[in-house]
Design a protein around this motif. Structure first.
Motif, PDB file in Angstrom:
ATOM      1  N   TYR A  19     -11.876  -8.919  14.075  1.00 13.92           N
ATOM      2  CA  TYR A  19     -11.248 -10.193  13.502  1.00 13.92           C
ATOM      3  C   TYR A  19      -9.587 -10.005  13.643  1.00 13.92           C
ATOM      4  CZ  TYR A  19     -15.888 -11.409  12.360  1.00 13.92           C
ATOM      5  OH  TYR A  19     -17.401 -11.617  12.075  1.00 13.92           O
ATOM      6  N   LEU A  20      -9.170  -8.758  13.737  1.00 16.66           N
ATOM      7  CA  LEU A  20      -7.725  -8.871  13.410  1.00 16.66           C
ATOM      8  C   LEU A  20      -6.906  -9.057  14.684  1.00 16.66           C
ATOM      9  CD1 LEU A  20      -7.733  -5.103  11.767  1.00 16.66           C
ATOM     10  CD2 LEU A  20      -7.795  -7.850  10.672  1.00 16.66           C
ATOM     11  N   PRO A  21      -7.119  -9.261  15.884  1.00 14.68           N
ATOM     12  CA  PRO A  21      -6.187  -9.317  17.180  1.00 14.68           C
ATOM     13  C   PRO A  21      -5.595 -10.436  16.850  1.00 14.68           C
ATOM     14  CG  PRO A  21      -8.394  -8.634  18.007  1.00 14.68           C
ATOM     15  CD  PRO A  21      -8.360  -8.536  16.526  1.00 14.68           C
ATOM     16  N   PRO A  22      -5.823 -11.696  16.432  1.00 16.93           N
ATOM     17  CA  PRO A  22      -5.172 -12.991  16.335  1.00 16.93           C
ATOM     18  C   PRO A  22      -3.898 -12.744  15.175  1.00 16.93           C
ATOM     19  CG  PRO A  22      -7.636 -13.504  16.173  1.00 16.93           C
ATOM     20  CD  PRO A  22      -7.368 -12.328  16.145  1.00 16.93           C
ATOM     21  N   PHE A  23      -4.228 -11.720  14.416  1.00 16.52           N
ATOM     22  CA  PHE A  23      -2.977 -11.733  13.480  1.00 16.52           C
ATOM     23  C   PHE A  23      -2.320 -10.285  13.657  1.00 16.52           C
ATOM     24  CE2 PHE A  23      -7.044 -13.534  11.634  1.00 16.52           C
ATOM     25  CZ  PHE A  23      -6.673 -14.668  11.148  1.00 16.52           C
ATOM     26  N   LYS A  24      -2.331  -9.811  15.069  1.00 25.29           N
ATOM     27  CA  LYS A  24      -1.475  -8.666  15.115  1.00 25.29           C
ATOM     28  C   LYS A  24      -0.241  -8.865  15.023  1.00 25.29           C
ATOM     29  CE  LYS A  24      -0.729  -9.961  19.983  1.00 25.29           C
ATOM     30  NZ  LYS A  24      -1.284  -9.985  21.347  1.00 25.29           N
ATOM     31  N   TRP A  25       0.603 -10.006  15.053  1.00 24.77           N
ATOM     32  CA  TRP A  25       1.890  -9.846  14.437  1.00 24.77           C
ATOM     33  C   TRP A  25       2.131  -9.763  13.203  1.00 24.77           C
ATOM     34  CZ3 TRP A  25       4.850  -8.385  18.275  1.00 24.77           C
ATOM     35  CH2 TRP A  25       4.500  -8.580  19.625  1.00 24.77           C
ATOM     36  N   HIS A  26       1.321 -10.292  12.422  1.00 25.15           N
ATOM     37  CA  HIS A  26       1.437 -10.229  10.901  1.00 25.15           C
ATOM     38  C   HIS A  26       1.393  -8.764  10.514  1.00 25.15           C
ATOM     39  CE1 HIS A  26       0.350 -14.578  11.278  1.00 25.15           C
ATOM     40  NE2 HIS A  26       0.880 -14.672  10.139  1.00 25.15           N
ATOM     41  N   ILE A  27       0.081  -8.290  11.095  1.00 27.23           N
ATOM     42  CA  ILE A  27       0.024  -6.829  10.774  1.00 27.23           C
ATOM     43  C   ILE A  27       1.114  -5.827  11.291  1.00 27.23           C
ATOM     44  CG2 ILE A  27      -1.536  -4.469  11.221  1.00 27.23           C
ATOM     45  CD1 ILE A  27      -4.001  -6.892  11.756  1.00 27.23           C
ATOM     46  N   ALA A  28       1.812  -5.894  12.326  1.00 24.49           N
ATOM     47  CA  ALA A  28       3.039  -5.269  12.845  1.00 24.49           C
ATOM     48  C   ALA A  28       4.135  -5.409  12.017  1.00 24.49           C
ATOM     49  CB  ALA A  28       3.393  -5.904  14.328  1.00 24.49           C
ATOM     50  N   GLY A  29       4.144  -6.683  11.564  1.00 24.93           N
ATOM     51  CA  GLY A  29       5.245  -7.027  10.371  1.00 24.93           C
ATOM     52  C   GLY A  29       4.932  -6.121   9.278  1.00 24.93           C
ATOM     53  N   ALA A  30       3.770  -6.191   8.813  1.00 22.45           N
ATOM     54  CA  ALA A  30       3.399  -5.383   7.587  1.00 22.45           C
ATOM     55  C   ALA A  30       3.519  -3.901   7.446  1.00 22.45           C
ATOM     56  CB  ALA A  30       2.050  -5.941   7.042  1.00 22.45           C
ATOM     57  N   ILE A  31       3.262  -3.321   8.761  1.00 23.95           N
ATOM     58  CA  ILE A  31       3.426  -1.890   8.914  1.00 23.95           C
ATOM     59  C   ILE A  31       4.742  -1.681   9.128  1.00 23.95           C
ATOM     60  CG2 ILE A  31       2.782  -0.181  10.517  1.00 23.95           C
ATOM     61  CD1 ILE A  31       0.231  -1.456  11.365  1.00 23.95           C
ATOM     62  N   ALA A  32       5.504  -2.380   9.537  1.00 22.32           N
ATOM     63  CA  ALA A  32       7.065  -1.926   9.757  1.00 22.32           C
ATOM     64  C   ALA A  32       7.527  -2.095   8.434  1.00 22.32           C
ATOM     65  CB  ALA A  32       7.716  -3.244  10.490  1.00 22.32           C
ATOM     66  N   ALA A  33       7.237  -3.103   7.467  1.00 20.76           N
ATOM     67  CA  ALA A  33       7.975  -3.124   6.140  1.00 20.76           C
ATOM     68  C   ALA A  33       7.165  -2.057   5.348  1.00 20.76           C
ATOM     69  CB  ALA A  33       7.263  -4.292   5.681  1.00 20.76           C
ATOM     70  N   MET A  34       6.069  -1.664   5.639  1.00 25.94           N
ATOM     71  CA  MET A  34       5.431  -0.426   4.788  1.00 25.94           C
ATOM     72  C   MET A  34       6.277   0.907   5.272  1.00 25.94           C
ATOM     73  SD  MET A  34       1.383  -1.126   4.634  1.00 25.94           S
ATOM     74  CE  MET A  34       0.970  -1.740   5.919  1.00 25.94           C
ATOM     75  N   ALA A  35       6.234   1.014   6.667  1.00 22.71           N
ATOM     76  CA  ALA A  35       7.240   2.212   7.161  1.00 22.71           C
ATOM     77  C   ALA A  35       8.588   2.370   6.670  1.00 22.71           C
ATOM     78  CB  ALA A  35       7.328   2.098   8.425  1.00 22.71           C
ATOM     79  N   ALA A  36       9.170   1.157   6.432  1.00 24.70           N
ATOM     80  CA  ALA A  36      10.555   1.027   5.627  1.00 24.70           C
ATOM     81  C   ALA A  36      10.458   1.474   4.067  1.00 24.70           C
ATOM     82  CB  ALA A  36      11.116  -0.440   5.918  1.00 24.70           C
ATOM     83  N   GLY A  37       9.473   0.921   3.457  1.00 25.47           N
ATOM     84  CA  GLY A  37       9.263   1.279   2.124  1.00 25.47           C
ATOM     85  C   GLY A  37       8.909   2.839   2.026  1.00 25.47           C
ATOM     86  N   GLY A  38       7.982   3.375   2.816  1.00 17.24           N
ATOM     87  CA  GLY A  38       7.536   4.769   2.778  1.00 17.24           C
ATOM     88  C   GLY A  38       8.908   5.650   2.954  1.00 17.24           C
ATOM     89  N   GLY A  39       9.432   5.071   3.940  1.00 16.09           N
ATOM     90  CA  GLY A  39      10.761   6.120   4.211  1.00 16.09           C
ATOM     91  C   GLY A  39      11.702   6.014   3.194  1.00 16.09           C
ATOM     92  N   ALA A  40      11.931   4.691   2.490  1.00 12.68           N
ATOM     93  CA  ALA A  40      13.022   4.770   1.179  1.00 12.68           C
ATOM     94  C   ALA A  40      12.848   5.918   0.413  1.00 12.68           C
ATOM     95  CB  ALA A  40      12.722   3.509   0.522  1.00 12.68           C
ATOM     96  N   SER A  41      11.549   6.413  -0.033  1.00 10.15           N
ATOM     97  CA  SER A  41      11.742   7.322  -1.075  1.00 10.15           C
ATOM     98  C   SER A  41      12.197   8.835  -0.470  1.00 10.15           C
ATOM     99  CB  SER A  41       9.943   7.604  -1.327  1.00 10.15           C
ATOM    100  OG  SER A  41       9.381   6.396  -1.873  1.00 10.15           O
ATOM    101  N   SER A  42      12.008   9.020   0.544  1.00 11.36           N
ATOM    102  CA  SER A  42      12.242  10.174   1.292  1.00 11.36           C
ATOM    103  C   SER A  42      14.054  10.204   0.863  1.00 11.36           C
ATOM    104  CB  SER A  42      12.194  10.664   2.832  1.00 11.36           C
ATOM    105  OG  SER A  42      12.357   9.599   3.616  1.00 11.36           O
ATOM    106  N   LEU A  43      14.719   9.043   1.132  1.00 12.11           N
ATOM    107  CA  LEU A  43      16.089   8.969   1.034  1.00 12.11           C
ATOM    108  C   LEU A  43      16.606   9.213  -0.248  1.00 12.11           C
ATOM    109  CD1 LEU A  43      16.635   5.626   3.156  1.00 12.11           C
ATOM    110  CD2 LEU A  43      17.150   7.748   3.760  1.00 12.11           C
ATOM    111  N   ILE A  44      15.716   8.854  -1.215  1.00  6.31           N
ATOM    112  CA  ILE A  44      15.986   9.103  -2.634  1.00  6.31           C
ATOM    113  C   ILE A  44      16.375  10.541  -3.107  1.00  6.31           C
ATOM    114  CG2 ILE A  44      15.276   9.127  -4.791  1.00  6.31           C
ATOM    115  CD1 ILE A  44      13.774   6.620  -4.345  1.00  6.31           C
TER     116      ILE A  44
END
Length: 586
Positions: A19-44
């Motif tokens: 059921y996810l293909p119609p929401f691929k851009w929402h998911i891509a945006g969420a993954i990009a945001a999660m990647a930014a959040g995950g990488g922020a910890s290593s910067l600390i």
């Protein structure tokens, strides 16, 4: 973590992914945001180490200003990414939840009577409310944690290896122990969750039975009995919840203990390197910060065992229900402009799990426009026979013909389009009176057509007494109406359909004598030129039937008109005498 991924691959969650293909851009945006959040910890960790060296070794005064600015900036990046990713994924999960619930409801409507009998009302409610929500809502949380924390772990491990690969190898010694604990917790919680979901269905069923039977509870003083039933089911849920919590609660301290053992080894090894000048304070700060920052994402991933188990169990149960075999519709021929000729040839039917046939070797040739009355004591097979006509149940032997066409060759829709039904168990929807009469395919009926059906069913006076008339809402299950009013709305619905074949199963059972006379006159008018099968408890309503079929134990005992059967002095005459001479015995 890998065990969790394997479970998801092997579960019904993969079906939800369709059921996810119609929401691929929402998911891509969420993954990009999660990647930014995950990488922020290593910067600390990197910034803390760099600022430590700048301050302790370089004596750089800028560190006083750079440290808070850097930490605040990372905090904004981390918090903003969490908000955006959570919002986008919840939006996707709720959209998919809408589709899944709609599909489940649509499939349920297509079930056979056999499947409906196998599912308790409460179980279905639990699936619509709890299991669908658990499967989708938890999926969003699981995906968020897996992606964000996995990225965070990868980034922090990269920092560890880059700064000191020897210390990193030491920290990985505890990894196998972590995997074993996660696997154990996941298996136990999945098993307990599935049992808990089934028990929730029992709980809802107990509440509904007490709610629907509140008058029986009051009259027969069933308070203690119902309280005991509820407490017993509630106790099961409490026990299962406590067991689930014990497993989950035991898993977290074990994981923390194993992780801390790993950190202890690392600290000892790092101090040994520092004493030999192989490690600066800044490098040690970076490494220790990275190690400590690793603990929350590892803990989050370990906590996923419970959420993943609940999610997978809910999805499995949900798709088991969705995959129920729908009502069979093997027919290919269309029944149009039906004349109403119905012929039964050696028809028998046995309910699933039963040995004795409910209907046995029933043979009858019904001409168009005939009124056939079915009489007999309870359990004689009258209602079962009526249910075979629209193929709510398929005959296990023999065949029913409509205008000479075998029922098994007809599509269900074309067959049922020719049939109107008024049953003893009246079904009223939470809608207006007009909406209940012009139900389903009749929604486009004109106001005049609905009013004519209302008049034919002797409802005009009642409808005119209401402030909103036909637009008056009747409440859930018609709870604002009397039994007779609900029955007459059901009869008006049959009048409006104006089908060539009528099935009247105790159609006037809930009516008072005066209303029954009105309805009987209306039925007499409606029956002209139409084929009718009438199951009647009140034999006075079927005296004028073209033929009366008296049944016992699923078999035909005698067939004839009212006068002919009275003259035979058989089963019908016996039932008639009981009803009119000793009404209290019937």
């Amino acid at each position: 973590m890998f065990k969790i991924i394997d479970d998801i691959r092997a579960s019904s969650m993969m079906r939800l992914a369709r059921y996810l293909p119609p929401f691929k851009w929402h998911i891509a945006g969420a993954i990009a945001a999660m990647a930014a959040g995950g990488g922020a910890s290593s910067l600390i960790a990197l910034i803390l180490g760099k600022l430590t060296d700048m301050s302790f070794y370089g004596k750089d005064p800028l560190t006083v200003y750079l440290a808070p600015l850097a930490l605040i900036g990372i905090s904004i990046l981390h918090g903003g990414s969490r908000y955006l990713s959570s919002y986008l994924l919840v939006r996707v999960s709720q959209s998919v939840l809408l589709e899944v619930r709609t599909m489940l409801f649509s499939r349920m409507l297509r079930w056979s009577d056999k499947t409906f009998m196998e599912h308790r009302n409460s179980e279905l409610q639990a699936k619509f409310v709890n299991e669908a929500s658990n499967a989708l809502t938890r999926a969003a949380g699981v995906l968020t944690t897996m992606v964000r924390d996995s990225i965070q772990i990868v980034c922090l491990v990269a920092v560890l290896i880059w700064h000191n690969w020897m210390l990193t190898l030491v920290s990985f010694v505890v990894a196998p122990l972590l995997a074993i604990v996660i696997r154990w917790v996941n298996r136990r919680i999945k098993s307990l969750t599935r049992r808990q979901q089934l028990t929730f269905g029992e709980l809802i069923g107990t509440v509904l039975e007490a709610y629907n039977g509140e008058r029986v509870v009051k009259i027969y003083d069933g308070y203690a009995y119902e309280n005991d039933r509820f407490r017993e089911v509630n106790e099961k849920i409490r026990t299962l919840s406590l067991r689930q919590q014990r497993v989950s609660a035991a898993g977290m301290p074990l994981l923390q203990l194993i992780t801390m053992i790993g950190v202890s080894f690392v600290v000892v090894f790092a101090l040994m390197q520092a004493q030999s000048d192989a490690l600066t304070i800044g490098e040690f700060t970076t490494f220790l910060a990275a190690m400590l920052l690793l603990m929350p994402p590892i803990r989050h991933l370990s906590d996923l065992s419970g959420s993943t188990a609940t999610m997978i169990a809910a999805a499995d149960s949900l798709f088991e229900t969705i995959d129920e075999i729908p009502e069979e519709d093997p027919g290919t021929r269309e029944l149009k402009n039906c004349r109403g000729a119905v012929r039964f040839e050696d028809v028998s039917f046995t309910y699933p799990g039963k040995e004795t046939p409910a209907v046995k070797n029933f043979t009858l040739d019904v001409k168009p426009g005939e009124m056939i009355a079915l009489v007999g004591s309870s359990g004689s097979g009258k209602s079962t026979l009526v249910n075979l006509i629209p193929r709510f149940w398929a005959a296990t032997k023999g065949e029913i013909y409509f205008d000479g066409i075998p029922q098994s060759e007809l599509t269900l829709k074309s067959l049922r389009d020719q049939i109107a039904l008024v049953s003893q168990d009246v079904v009223i929807f939470d809608d207006t009176i007009a909406g209940n009469i012009a139900y389903g395919a009749m929604r486009n009926a004109t106001r005049e057509e609905i009013e004519r059906a209302v008049e034919a069913a002797a409802l005009t006076e009642f409808v005119e007494s209401l402030p909103d008339g036909l637009d008056t809402r009747v409440g859930a299950a018609g709870n604002e109406l009397s039994g007779g009013q609900r029955q007459r709305i059901s009869i008006a619905r049959a009048f409006l359909k104006n089908a060539p074949i009528l099935l009247l199963d105790e159609a006037t059972s809930a009516l008072d004598t005066e209303s029954e006379r009105h309805i009987q006159r209306s039925l007499d008018s409606l029956l002209v030129g139409r084929t009718a099968f009438v199951v009647a408890h009140r034999l006075s309503t079927i005296i004028n039937a073209d033929r009366i079929v008296a049944m016992r134990n699923g078999e035909v005992v005698e067939v004839g008109t009212h006068d002919e059967l009275l003259a035979k002095n058989g089963l019908y005459a016996h039932l008639y005498s009981l009803q009119f001479r000793h009404p209290s015995e019937v």
